[in-house]
Design an enzyme around this catalytic site. Sequence first.
Site, PDB file in Angstrom:
ATOM      1  CB  CYS A 112       5.246  10.532 -10.658  1.00 54.37           C
ATOM      2  SG  CYS A 112       4.805  11.549  -9.246  1.00 54.37           S
ATOM      3  CB  VAL A 165       1.838   3.065  -2.244  1.00 57.30           C
ATOM      4  CG1 VAL A 165       3.326   2.897  -2.515  1.00 57.30           C
ATOM      5  CG2 VAL A 165       1.379   2.125  -1.143  1.00 57.30           C
ATOM      6  CE1 TYR A 199      -2.084  14.365 -11.117  1.00 53.73           C
ATOM      7  CE2 TYR A 199      -0.744  16.367 -11.055  1.00 53.73           C
ATOM      8  CZ  TYR A 199      -0.858  15.010 -11.305  1.00 53.73           C
ATOM      9  OH  TYR A 199       0.224  14.296 -11.726  1.00 53.73           O
TER      10      TYR A 199
END
Length: 330
Positions: A46, A112, A177
């Site tokens: 990430c 999450v 994104y």
Amino acid sequence: MTKLTTNASGEFVRAGNRFDDRITADGSSGWPVEPGRYRLVVSLACPWASRAVLVRRLLGLQDVISLAIADPIQDERSWRFTLDPDGRDPVLGIRYLAEAYAAADPSYDGGVSVPAIVDVPSGRLVTNDYPRITLDFSTEWRPFHRPGAPDLYPEEWRDEIDEINELVFTDVNNGVYRAGFASSQQAYEQAYDALFARLDWLSERLATRRYLVGDHLTEADVRLFTTLVRFDAVYHGHFKCNRHKLTELPVLWAYARDLHQTPGFAGTVNFDHIKRHYYQVLDQLNASRIVPAGPDLSGWHDAHHREELGGTPFGPDGTPPPDVSELGLG
């Protein structure tokens, strides 16, 4: 890592950070700075989490804030600790990061995400506010920085750093994104155009200066690096950001190599985790879940000649972080 939500126009909408408590030097937040009390949970896949890993390394906070690394492959309960013996984090004793979210708010049913900082004694999530986490590492945790640590968020440069960060977040960090997760042609092309316009702007800015702000590394360089280092491996093909590869943008490619070769950076990059996560978890973009064999990574070690522009990575009085290994990170 990312919940795919689009609006009526097909534009990707990033969810906010639900848990935004801060850990502060004076303890006024209810969460005081305290060595050994908190655990940073990340995925090396990430980019948002990798910022925190990198800043922690550059500032020398490894002995102050412990590190948990999640499996790059999530299941239906999201980030899990299947890289650890018995599938449990050895400090928190949990199998899923979601358990720390539930300890903080049993009614929470949202996503999450990482990075996340967990209070070890209570097992509660403190924060998943990734932009604030790294800034607080630089400011609130300053008494625990290593000798020679760089000032990644100098007061006299903060306005400029904040301005650059906002532009880079909108068009580059989140821009890839917005292109990759767009659900309409128009939304995709708008994000694509904004991304490459900003990369051109960054190329022009960095053609005559080694770092984005000032004459040494700052938070702005950290935030741009974690996107650039993933660009050819993931965003160019998987997210259809394909006007150019990073390796075809001479200024940004040299800038990225300069950072990657700076002590503390390369050891936080794990291309295996990066590729397996994006290509096998985001199966709505890659139904076969086949992970590409490329790209060739050998060029990251090529000479960059950026030192000719002046400046020093860690500032005039700074020193490189020690060459240590931690959980496979060099």
